[in-house]
Every structure is written in structure tokens, then in C-alpha cells.
Design an enzyme around this catalytic site. Structure first.
Site: not given
Length: 464
Positions: A121-122, A165
Site C-alpha cells: 500500500k505505502t 493509503e
């Protein structure tokens, strides 16, 4: 008061303001003109960065840190019920807002892209933030890591795009209603909140259900992500775009060619033909993240070739295979990987980039519940390294679980043929690494806890 600030967040107080998710929201609110305050357990570069944009940051948690005129108190799921500032908020009648509700409110006036998945995600959110900025679109973004240094995990931009995110760990991503959502992968994790894969899938389905009519879901090649796509395929007002190396993918990755610490990626998009671009971090998983970012950006109306070129500007994010330095001919790299899938992906990426050089790992398990459920798989992942140092479990928000220790990982690693040295004290790690390392080696500090702090100390010891 600047526009874009909900009335309840004109004077917010953040408990745990230095956390990755919390600090980003606080930063955006401060940049929009809110009177931001908060507290954190210890001094940090993040706290200093927040002060630089006008926030008041107290160190330590105490009832008197909460101002009488605070409009709300923002908390994450990590804040315990007995926190003195939370108790003071109850006395004063100050509303308590979860960080996901705060972020959802900030996103509501923008075209939102939300990035979800058990892993990646990051990185993917960061890739989009960098590329959109490179294109001059001035996006807002909220990321769970720093792009280039402290305080760069979030920003208020004047453009109409907001990239965020979306965290599944506590189901907080159910609060968002993005125009475009990315789901990279779906695996069982966060065992304190999810008891089965069925619960995980139900949670991701609830996230997808929040995408408004006419929106888009971009799914990665991972089996769990594709199962999610199948589960929501009956929704006629949702466009599902699959990304991967398989022939049936809507956005097909034709090739990923390693080029040292970068990769050259060739991708075929509908109506755009084949595009070749560079991903400036090693590993197939990062190439897949970049192509998911490309697919999502195209669905917002961006030119595919221009966006692909802009993605080459991404050079990494803090703790995602971040080079910390070199000393004595040894490079020290930091990795946030803490789930076996992430660990394996990062170790394989560094292996491919390292060639004949030895790979040494300093691993810190994260959470007792995760170690109980996945400790064996973590140990097997460590067998990809030439040698490893394994620390005690970083508890984060959890209390110890009887019988659950790093020994679960160490035993599994040794059973898989790994060479492992247990070290119980951070102070002993630099000497342990110095005794193992030789010029040309790579040292990877790995885990979601404070193992990241060991990189500079290892480098200092190697310099000696």
C-alpha cells in the site's frame, strides 16, 4: 478558517500524533489552516516536522495537554481506553474521532484514489503521489511512510486528486468512498482483528462496496485479489481492471527486466499499446505496484505514456528497501517487511540485485499474534539470507501471549537450513553484525518495529 476543514476539526488534538497515519492527517489539517495540537510518546523528527508547519506537539501523554477549546480528539486503534488525554476528553465532552473518519472527511471534496491490500500500500500510494506531482497536478496525499524524509508522508495540494493509503488492519478503510480503488493482494493478517480468510474477504468486499457508481476497482495478480474481483463481478456500475503478467489481464505486464537496483517494465494497456518505463527500485513486486498505479491513474483520465514516464521519478520511500548507508564496504538497507510474503519478496529482490554478494538480515518480529500464526513462515523466509540475527518480538499495541517468542521463528529458520543468531538486546546487534559481515556484504534490517533505529548504529560499528 481555510476551506476544506470540517468544522469539528478546526482545533483537533491528536493522541499519538507522531504515528505514520496520524501525522499525515495532522499535517494536511495544519496546511489547510487548522489549529493542530497533539501528543506523542517520544520526541522524533516527525514531531519536529509537524511543529514546522505550525502544530503544537507535546511529548508524553497527560490530561493537561488537551486544550479546553479543542474541537475534537483524533485517535487511532492503537490508543488504549485508559489514556489520560482520552479520559480528559470525556470529562470535557470533546468529541472523539477515529483517524479514518478524519481522513475520509478530508478526502470527500476531492477525486480520491485509495490504495488497499495486505502488502504494498505505502509503495503504491507513494508512486502515485510522486507521479502526479511530477505531472504538475499538485495532488493531496496521505501515506504510511516518508517519501524522502520526515514530514513528507502527507501534503495538502490545490489539485483535485487525493491519493490515500487505505488500511484494512482495523477495518477503517470501510470509511472511504474513493472514485478509484486499488486492491493489490488479499491475505490473512492482523490476527487480533480477523479470524479467517472469509472475514478478510468480507472486509475487502465492504471496502469495494463504498466505491460509488461509475467508479473503478484495480486488482493485482494475487490470488486473493482476483477472488475479490470475482466476488464483486456482479455489480454492473463498477469497472474492474485486472493487472498482472497473465495473458488475461486487462493491463498486462509483458516483461520485467532487472537492471541492478532498478527494473525495466514493458506493459500493454487497452487503446494505448505497449509502454516501456523504468521502476527505480528492485524487485518484481515493486514493478507490479508501479503498473497498478499506472492503471489507476489512467482511469482518472491521465495520459498513459505521460504517467508512465512520471512514475520513473519515484525513487523509494522510507523503510521500503531504503539504503541507509555504507561502511567498511558493507551496505546497510532498511525494510519494513514483517509478513512472510513481504519478507520473501524483499529478500528475493535484494538477492537478484546483489548478485554474488552475501545477504545478512537483522529481523525483528512484529506483534505476538502475528508471530503465533505466521512464525514458521517467517523462519522459512529467513532461509533466503546467508545469515540472520533475530530479535525479540516488538509488541506494539499487544500484550505478551504465553509461549509466543522469537524462538518460534528461530526454530523454523534453522529447520529450513538457515544460520540464525538470537540477540535479545538491541545493544548487542552492531557487534553481532560486525562479527558476521565482510566487505561486499549487504545487511538488511527488517521489521515494522524499532529495528529501523539499528541501521545507523550498525554503520557506526562497521566504520570502527
Amino acid at each position: 478558517m481555510a476551506s476544506g476543514i470540517p468544522h469539528a476539526m478546526e482545533r483537533p488534538h491528536f493522541i499519538g500524533i507522531g504515528g505514520a497515519g496520524m501525522s499525515g492527517i495532522a499535517r494536511i489539517l495544519a496546511q489547510r489552516g487548522a489549529k493542530v495540537a497533539g501528543s506523542d510518546a517520544r520526541e522524533s523528527a516527525t514531531a519536529e516536522a509537524l511543529r514546522a508547519v505550525g502544530a503544537t506537539v507535546h511529548i508524553g501523554h497527560a490530561a493537561e495537554h488537551l486544550a479546553d477549546d479543542a474541537s475534537c480528539v483524533v485517535v487511532s486503534s492503537a490508543i488504549r481506553a485508559d489514556n489520560p488525554e482520552l479520559a480528559r476528553a470525556a470529562e470535557l465532552g470533546v468529541p472523539v474521532v477515529h483517524r479514518s473518519d478524519a481522513l475520509a472527511a478530508l478526502m470527500r471534496t476531492s477525486r480520491a484514489i485509495a490504495v488497499a491490500g495486505t502488502h504494498g500500500k505505502t509503495t503504491t500510494t507513494s508512486m502515485l503521489a510522486v507521479a502526479l506531482t511530477e505531472l504538475g497536478l499538485d495532488p493531496s496525499y496521505a501515506i504510511g511512510g516518508d517519501l524522502a524524509g520526515p514530514g513528507t508522508n502527507a501534503r495538502h495540494g490545490d489539485g483535485d486528486l487525493f491519493v490515500a493509503e487505505a488500511d484494512e488492519s482495523d477495518r477503517s478503510f470501510h470509511k472511504y468512498d474513493p472514485d478509484v480503488a486499488i486492491v493489490l493482494n488479499v491475505e490473512l493478517d492482523h490476527h487480533a482483528n480477523y479470524a479467517s480468510m472469509d472475514e478478510i474477504h468480507e472486509s475487502f468486499e465492504a471496502f469495494v462496496a463504498k466505491i460509488p457508481a461509475g467508479g473503478t476497482l484495480v486488482v493485482g495478480e494475487h490470488t486473493g485479489a482476483r477472488e475479490l474481483a470475482a466476488r464483486v463481478s456482479g455489480r454492473p456500475d463498477l469497472t474492474v481492471v485486472t493487472v498482472g503478467e497473465d495473458e488475461g489481464a486487462d493491463v498486462r505486464i509483458r516483461s520485467i527486466t532487472p537492471r541492478g537496483m532498478t527494473s525495466e517494465v514493458a506493459v500493454a494497456l487497452p487503446d494505448a499499446g505497449e509502454i516501456v518505463f523504468t521502476v527505480s527500485v528492485p524487485g518484481r513486486h515493486y514493478a507490479h505496484n508501479a503498473v497498478a498505479a499506472l492503471a489507476a491513474g489512467v482511469r482518472t483520465g491521465l495520459d498513459p505514456a505521460g504517467l508512465a514516464h512520471a512514475l520513473t521519478a519515484y525513487t523509494g520511500v522510507g523503510r521500503r528497501l531504503q539504503l541507509k548507508g555504507e561502511a567498511g564496504g558493507v551496505q546497510v538497507i532498511d525494510s519494513y517487511a514483517h509478513h512472510p510474503t513481504e519478507m520473501t519478496a524483499d529478500l528475493e529482490a535484494i538477492r537478484a540485485a546483489a548478485g554474488d554478494r552475501r545477504l545478512l538480515v537483522v529481523f525483528q518480529p512484529h506483534l505476538f499474534s502475528r508471530t503465533r500464526e505466521l512464525g514458521t513462515e517467517m523462519g522459512r523466509a529467513l532461509a533466503l539470507a546467508d545469515a540472520s540475527v533475530v530479535l525479540d518480538i516488538y509488541p506494539a499495541r499487544e500484550d505478551p501471549i504465553p509461549g509466543v517468542t522469537s524462538a518460534l521463528i528461530i526454530d523454523a529458520a534453522r529447520a529450513a537450513g538457515a544460520r540464525v543468531t538470537p540477540v535479545h538486546d538491541h545493544g548487542g546487534v552492531p557487534d553481532a553484525v560486525a562479527g558476521m559481515a565482510a566487505p561486499g556484504d549487504l545487511v538488511l534490517t527488517m521489521g515494522a518495529g524499532d529495528v529501523t533505529d539499528l541501521g545507523p548504529r550498525i554503520l557506526a560499528r562497521l566504520s570502527d
